[in-house]
Design an enzyme around this catalytic site. Structure first.
Site, PDB file in Angstrom:
ATOM      1  N   ARG A 643       0.835  -1.195   0.000  1.00 35.89           N
ATOM      2  CA  ARG A 643       0.000   0.000   0.000  1.00 35.89           C
ATOM      3  C   ARG A 643       0.875   1.252   0.000  1.00 35.89           C
ATOM      4  NH1 ARG A 643      -4.476   0.722   4.625  1.00 35.89           N
ATOM      5  NH2 ARG A 643      -5.763   2.261   3.587  1.00 35.89           N
ATOM      6  N   GLU A 720      14.274   2.522  -0.382  1.00 39.64           N
ATOM      7  CA  GLU A 720      15.548   2.085  -0.947  1.00 39.64           C
ATOM      8  C   GLU A 720      15.426   1.347  -2.266  1.00 39.64           C
ATOM      9  OE1 GLU A 720      18.313   1.022   2.585  1.00 39.64           O
ATOM     10  OE2 GLU A 720      16.286   1.082   3.387  1.00 39.64           O
TER      11      GLU A 720
END
Lengths: 756, 340
Positions: A643, A720
Site C-alpha cells: 500500500r 531504498e
C-alpha cells in the site's frame, strides 16, 4: 502484538520552530498525494536544522584529522595554535583522558558505527580519523588554529583495499555469528552440467552519501542534563550509545532531530563526533557547535565500501536456472567486521534448485563502512542483474522473458512463500511504458546520428522489514489531534503519512492533525533505516488511534464522530499510548525499543515466509560513437510495494532512488590512494553526483499491490528499492549500445574509449 | 583560512604599486606575498583549504568599471580582465562571431560561479590536482617546491598527458584559455614598469622543474585585458568539452577548434587542447596537417593522432590519449559543418 496501554496525559512537547501547528488542510485519507507537512517550512527556510539552532554563548569546534592511515601520533605541537587569540582549548588523546568510554560495534551488540574510541589513544586506524578538536570563540579562529596544529607521526605503511599488502581476508561467517551463507542443492554439479553458463566478475567502488546537510552536532549541558542537536536517523540509538560512552543515564540526555537534510544511512549510527562535542561542552562549561567540513564528512561518518563479486549462472537452453552462485567480497576496517552480505537477497530472487554463495571480508586500514541506501542490494544486484543480462545474451533470449521463466512464488533456499511478489507485473508495466517491444536486440543496432542507443533492464527488490515502535496520539475537543513519536523525517515523508494515518483512523481532516518527531522526549521509534519507518510507525499510530476510538466506544460500537463522542462524554482530551511489534519480532523487542536497539525484522530473516517489494527498471543510454561518453536520456521504473500511503512522497522516493542509481552507475566513486589509504577526491567537485543535466526523463509507475500479511495496513518500505538494479540496467543498456560489457562501476569513458 | 590584510584598489594604475606591503604587514604571522582578489572563486577556496596563505589581498573589483568592459571592433575583441565570465559568455557579438569563446565560458563552472568569476582570474585558475589541494600530502612541488609529486604514483586519472615533467603532472583546469589560445589572443598587462602586451601563448609556463611558477607574470603584474584579433576562422569555431557528467565538471578532454575553409579545403586550422595538458595547449602540428586538405573522418582522426603524438600517460590516464584524439577529431568534424 502488544496491547495498547494508556499513560497519564503529559504536558505536550513544543512544536519545533518552523513547523505549522497542524498539517496543511487537504482531503483526508491514506494514499492521497497530500503535500508534505514540512514542505513550507523547508522551502521558506524556517525549518531549524541542527546547525541552525542558536545556542547562547556557543563555542566553535573544528576537527583536526589524521593525515596518515596507519601508525601513531608521537606528539603534538600545539603552541602556535594555542597562541591564537580566541582559542579556548584543544582536545587530544593527551588531554581528554578517559572521558569517553569504549563501546562495542553494532554487530557485536554495541551502539557504535566505528568502535575506535574517540580521541582514545595515539594510535591511528584510518586516514581522516579525528585526532584533535580545536575549541574557539569563532569558527574562523578554530579553523585557523586547526591548520596550525603540528603533528609528529610514526608512519606505518597502510593497507588500502582489496589486494593491498597487509590486508587480511576472512570469511564473514567466522566474524559475524548471525551471518549464514545461503545455499541449497548441489551447485557445482548442476553448474558443470548446465548447457548454458555465465561466469563473470564485477566490482563496485567506495561511495559516500554526501547529504547536503553536513554532519553537525551541537551539545549543551544544563547541570547533569545534556541536550544534543544532531541530524539523526536514530535518536534513541544515539542517546543510548552516548550515555554508555559518557557513563551517564540515558535519561540525562535528550537528542533532538526534527529535520534531517539528507541521511541515506550516514546518520543512522553513533559516530565519534557526538561524544567529543559533549565532552568539549562539559569541559568548557558552555555549548559547543561542530560543523565538520564536506571533506571531513568523508571520514567523520560512514560510507559504502567497495565490493567485488563472482557470479556463476547455469541454465537450460530455454532459460531455466539450474545453478546460481554468488561470491561477494567486501572491504571493512581493521576493528569492525562490517559487511552487507547481499547474497541474502541475491540468492532468493529466482527459482533455481542449486544455489551456492559466500561472503568474504577484507580488513584494511580504513574507517568502518556503514549503511548507504540499499546497502546490500545496490552492489549485489549490480552483479546479479548484470549476470542475468549476460545469460540472456548467451541464450539469445529477451531479458524480460528470462526473468519471467525464472519467476517464483517461493524463495528457493528454504522454499518459503513470498507474502506477495509482483515482479512480472512490474516488468510488464514498465516495458510497455518504455516501448521495449521496439528493441532490436543486436548490440550497436540502434543508432541515432553519432550516438549509439542502448536499452537495458533489471530487477529491483528490497526486503520488507519493520521494527517495534511506540506512539502517543491525543484527541482534543476542538477537533484537532496530535501524533507524538520519536520517528525520523529524512525525506521519507513521515510527518505527512503519520498525519494521514491519524486523520483516516480518527475520521478527521488531515489538516487537523499535528505531528511531532525526532526527539527522545517522545515515545520511541526505531532507526529510520532499512525502509522500515512508514510501515512500523504508521502501524503503531493506527493502533493508538484505534485505541482512542475504542475508549470512546465505552464498550459499544466505535463512534463515527470521535470529536462529538469526546464532548458528549465530557472529556477534556483523550490520549492513548501504543506499542507495536511486527510479525517475527523477537521476544523482548519492545524492551529493546526503549533502549534504542529496536532490530528490523522481516525480509529473508523470517522462519515462516519471505517479504520483499519488487520492481523493474528500464533505461535508455546514449554513447557517443567517437568520444564514448554515456548519457541517460530516460529511465522508467515500476514498483509493487504494497500500500502506498502518499503517492506524492512515494514518487519522490522512488525517483530519488532511480536518480541515485544513475549516479551510482556513472558518476560516484571515492578514489583511494593505494599508497596512503587516503581518499583523494573528498569534495563535491571531484566526487561526482548527477546534476540536473544528467537526469532527463524519469518515469515512476506504482503497481497496485495488496499484502496485509506484512502488516495490517499493508505497507512495504519504498525508501531504498528505487536504487536497486538501476546500475545493472544502465550497464546492460551500455552493452546493448556498444557491445562492450562493463563489469566495474562506475561505468566510464575510460574503458569505452580504449576498448579495454 | 589565515588572517590577512585587505585593501581595495583605487585604480588600475595604482593597483600594481599598491602591492608594496605596508609597514604594519609584519604583524600578520606567516606572511606570504600579496595576491589580487577579483571574483575569488579560486583564491578564497584555496585559502580555506590552507593551500594558499597570502598575507594581504588587494581587492581589484573596484576597477571593474574601467577594466571590465567588452569592446568589439573590426580588428577584434578587447575583453576587460574584470569582465565577468557570464558577461562575455552572453555577449551577442561573441556568441555570433567568436562562438568558441562563448562556448568555453558557458561550459565552465556553474551560473553562480560565472557571475562571480572574472576573465582575468579565470585564465589564472589553479589546478584541481587533489594532491595540490589537500595539504595532508606533503609531496607537492607546486605547493611546496622541492617536496616531490604525489600524483605521479597516485590516483592520476584526471592528470595531464601533455606538457608534463618529472616534477608535476597537474592539469591546467580551465576552458576559456584554450579558446584564447586557438584564436591567437594576447594579454595586456599593467606591470611595475608600465603596460605591456604579450601573446596569450606565453602567459603560462610549462611546469618543468618549477611547477610552482605557473605564469610568466612578475610580482605586481595585473592582467588588464585579453585581446582577440578578428580572423577568418573565428566564426567557424567551437569548443567541445568531454566529461563524466553533462555539466559542472572540469574537462577530461576538450578541444577549441577554429577553421578557415575555402571550398571545403582547410586554409588555416586552429586547435587548442584542455583537460589533457599542464598548460593551455596549442596543437600546431595537428593544425598544419590539415592545411590544404578537406576535413574528413580520416584527416580529422590523423590530426587527433598528431596532437597526441608526444603524450606521456601515467597509470590511470592512458585513456586520455584515445579520448583526446577522438575529441579533436569530433570537434574538427563538427566545426567543418558550421557556417564560415
Amino acid at each position: 502484538m502488544a496491547d495498547a496501554t494508556t499513560t497519564p496525559a503529559k504536558t505536550l512537547a513544543t512544536i519545533p520552530a518552523g513547523l505549522p501547528a497542524t498539517a496543511p488542510a487537504l482531503p483526508p485519507g491514506m494514499g492521497q498525494p497530500v503535500p508534505r507537512y514540512d514542505a513550507r517550512a523547508k522551502v521558506t527556510g524556517s525549518a531549524v536544522y541542527a546547525a541552525d539552532v542558536a545556542l547562547p554563548d556557543v563555542a566553535y569546534a573544528y576537527l583536526v584529522t589524521s593525515a596518515i592511515a596507519k601508525g601513531r601520533i608521537r606528539s603534538f605541537d600545539l603552541r602556535e595554535a594555542r597562541a591564537l587569540p580566541g582559542v579556548l582549548d584543544i582536545l587530544t588523546h593527551d588531554t581528554i583522558g578517559d572521558a569517553i568510554r569504549p563501546v562495542k560495534f553494532f554487530t557485536e551488540g554495541g551502539p557504535a558505527s566505528n568502535s575506535v574510541v574517540p580521541l582514545g589513544s595515539p594510535e591511528i586506524a584510518y586516514a581522516g580519523q579525528t585526532i584533535a578538536v580545536v575549541l574557539a570563540d569563532s569558527y574562523e579562529v578554530a579553523r585557523d588554529a586547526a591548520h596550525r596544529v603540528v603533528v609528529d607521526y610514526a608512519v606505518e605503511p597502510p593497507s588500502a583495499t582489496f589486494g593491498s599488502p597487509g590486508a587480511v581476508d576472512q570469511e564473514l561467517a567466522t566474524q559475524n555469528k548471525r551471518h549464514d551463507d545461503p545455499k541449497v542443492g548441489d551447485f557445482a554439479a548442476a553448474y558443470a552440467a548446465a548447457p548454458v553458463t555465465v561466469d563473470a566478475a564485477y566490482a563496485t567502488p567506495a561511495q559516500h552519501h554526501n547529504p547536503i546537510e553536513l554532519f553537525a552536532t551541537q551539545c549543551s549541558w544544563n547541570g547533569a542534563q545534556l541536550t544534543v542537536h544532531e541530524p539523526s536517523q536514530n535518536v534513541y540509538g544515539i542517546r543510548a550509545g552516548l550515555a554508555a560512552q559518557l557513563g551517564i543515564a540515558p535519561s540525562q540526555i535528550r537528542v533532538l532531530s526534527p529535520f534531517v537534510g539528507g541521511a541515506f544511512g550516514s546518520k543512522g549510527g553513533l559516530t565519534q563526533r557526538t561524544a567529543i562535542v559533549a565532552v568539549a561542552a562539559r569541559k568548557l562549561g558552555r555549548p559547543v557547535k561542530l560543523v565538520p567540513t564536506r571533506e571531513q564528512g568523508f571520514t567523520v561518518a560512514t560510507f559504502r565500501a567497495e565490493t567485488k563479486h563472482r557470479v556463476r549462472l547455469g541454465a537450460t537452453r530455454d532459460g531455466k536456472l539450474q545453478a546460481l552462485s554468488h561470491d561477494g567480497f567486501e572491504v571493512t576496517s581493521r576493528p569492525d567486521p562490517y559487511a552487507v552480505a547481499g547474497t541474502d537477497a541475491s540468492t532468493r530472487m529466482y527459482a533455481c534448485p542449486n544455489i551456492a554463495s559466500n561472503v568474504a571480508i577484507v580488513r584494511a586500514d580504513r574507517s568502518t563502512p556503514g549503511f548507504m541506501r540499499a546497502p546490500a542490494e545496490t552492489p549485489y544486484f549490480f552483479a546479479l542483474e548484470s549476470a542475468m543480462d549476460e545469460l540472456a545474451v548467451a541464450l539469445a533470449m529477451d531479458p524480460v522473458e528470462l526473468r519471467r521463466v525464472n519467476d517464483t512464488a517461493r524463495e528457493p533456499i528454504k522454499g518459503l512463500p513470498y507474502t506477495s511478489r509482483n515482479l512480472m507485473p512490474c516488468f510488464d508495466r514498465a516495458a510497455e511504458a518504455f516501448g521495449w517491444s521496439k528493441r532490436d536486440a543486436r548490440p550497436g543496432s540502434m543508432r541515432d546520428g553519432d550516438w549509439l542507443v542502448g536499452w537495458g533492464c533489471a530487477t529491483s527488490a528490497y526486503p520488507t522489514q519493520m521494527a517495534a515502535a511506540a506512539a502517543r496520539v491525543s484527541l482534543f475537543p476542538d477537533g484537532t489531534a496530535r501524533v507524538e513519536t520519536a520517528g525520523h523525517e529524512i525525506g521519507n515523508g513521515l510527518y505527512t503519512v503519520l498525519a494521514q494515518t491519524a486523520a483516516e483512523r480518527l475520521g478527521l481532516p488531515v489538516g487537523q492533525v499535528s505531528v511531532l518527531l525526532g526527539d527522545t522526549d517522545l515515545p520511541p521509534a526505531p532507526v529510520a533505516g532499512g525502509s522500515i519507518s512508514t510501515a512500523s510507525v504508521c502501524s503503531v499510530v493506527a493502533q493508538a488511534c484505534d485505541a482512542i476510538r475504542a475508549r470512546l466506544a465505552e464498550g459499544g460500537a466505535p463512534p463515527t464522530d470521535v470529536v462529538a463522542a469526546l464532548k458528549e462524554r465530557g472529556m477534556g482530551s483523550v490520549q492513548e499510548y501504543a506499542e507495536w511489534a511486527p510479525h517475527g519480532a523477537p521476544k523482548g523487542a519492545l524492551g529493546l525499543l526503549y533502549q534504542g536497539k529496536a532490530q528490523p525484522t522481516g525480509g529473508a530473516k523470517l522462519q515462516d515466509r519471505i517479504q520483499f517489494a519488487f520492481g523493474a527498471q528500464f533505461v535508455e543510454v546514449r554513447v557517443h560513437a567517437l568520444t564514448r561518453e554515456i548519457r541517460v536520456p530516460r529511465i522508467v521504473g515500476a514498483f509493487a510495494s504494497g500500500r502506498i500511503m502518499n503517492t506524492r512522497t512515494a514518487r519522490s522516493q522512488y525517483m530519488g532512488g532511480m536518480i541515485w542509481g544513475i549516479g551510482s552507475a556513472l558518476h560516484e566513486e571515492t578514489e583511494i590512494d593505494p599508497r596512503a589509504a587516503r581518499y583523494v577526491n573528498a569534495n563535491l567537485a571531484d566526487y561526482l553526483v548527477p546534476v540536473n543535466a544528467d537526469v532527463v526523463d524519469v518515469e515512476v509507475i506504482m503497481v497496485p499491490e495488496e499484502d496485509t500479511l506484512v502488516n495490517p495496513l499493508g505497507i512495504k518500505g519504498i525508501g531504498e528499492i528505487g536504487i536497486v538494479g538501476t546500475s545493472a540496467a544502465i550497464a546492460n543498456a551500455v552493452y546493448h549500445a556498444t557491445g562492450q560489457r562493463l563489469r566495474d562501476l562506475p561505468l566510464r569513458i575510460d574503458t569505452l574509449v580504449t576498448g579495454a | 583560512m589565515r588572517p590577512f590584510l585587505y585593501d581595495r584598489a583605487a585604480s588600475a594604475d595604482g593597483a600594481p604599486a599598491a602591492l608594496a606591503l605596508p609597514k604594519d604587514a609584519a604583524r600578520i604571522q606567516g606572511r606570504l606575498p600579496a595576491e589580487y582578489l577579483a571574483g575569488g572563486t579560486t583564491l578564497l577556496d584555496l585559502m580555506k583549504l590552507d593551500v594558499m596563505q597570502p598575507g594581504r589581498l588587494v581587492d581589484i573589483t573596484p576597477l571593474e568599471r574601467r577594466e571590465g568592459a567588452i569592446a568589439v571592433s573590426d580588428r577584434g575583441l578587447r575583453l576587460g580582465a574584470l569582465a565577468k565570465m557570464s558577461a562575455a559568455a552572453d555577449h551577442p557579438e561573441i556568441v555570433r562571431s567568436y562562438p568558441v569563446l562563448a562556448q568555453s565560458l558557458t561550459l565552465a563552472a556553474s551560473a553562480q560561479l560565472r557571475n562571480m568569476a572574472t576573465l582575468g582570474g579565470n585564465v589564472l585558475q589553479r589546478t584541481r590536482c587533489n594532491y595540490f589541494r589537500d595539504t595532508a600530502w606533503t609531496a607537492c612541488n607546486k605547493r611546496s617546491p622541492g617536496s616531490g609529486c604525489a600524483a605521479q604514483g597516485g590516483v592520476n586519472r584526471q592528470h595531464a598527458v601533455l606538457g608534463t615533467s618529472a616534477d608535476c603532472i597537474a592539469t591546467y583546469p580551465g576552458d576559456f584559455a584554450q579558446a584564447l589560445m586557438a584564436l591567437d589572443a594576447s594579454v595586456e598587462i599593467a606591470g611595475a614598469t608600465g603596460p605591456r602586451t604579450i601573446p596569450f601563448a606565453s602567459l603560462h609556463r610549462p611546469p618543468g622543474s618549477t611547477p610552482d611558477r605557473e605564469t610568466t607574470l612578475a610580482p605586481g603584474d595585473l592582467i588588464t585585458a585579453l585581446l582577440v584579433p578578428a580572423a577568418p576562422w573565428t566564426r567557424r569555431s567551437l569548443y567541445l568539452k568531454i566529461r563524466d557528467r553533462q555539466s559542472y565538471e572540469f574537462a577530461l578532454a576538450s578541444a577549441a577548434v577554429a577553421l578557415d575553409l575555402q571550398d571545403g579545403v582547410v586554409r588555416q586550422a586552429r586547435i587548442a587542447l584542455g583537460g589533457v595538458a599542464t598548460t593551455p595547449w596549442r596543437a600546431r602540428d595537428a593544425e598544419a596537417s590539415l592545411v590544404g586538405r578537406p576535413v574528413t573522418p580520416e584527416t580529422a582522426a590523423e590530426a587527433g593522432r598528431i596532437a597526441f603524438a608526444g603524450a606521456q600517460p601515467r597509470q590511470h590516464n592512458a585513456y586520455k590519449v584515445a579520448l583526446g584524439r577522438n575529441t579533436v577529431a569530433r570537434a574538427l568534424l563538427q566545426a567543418a559543418t558550421l557556417e564560415g
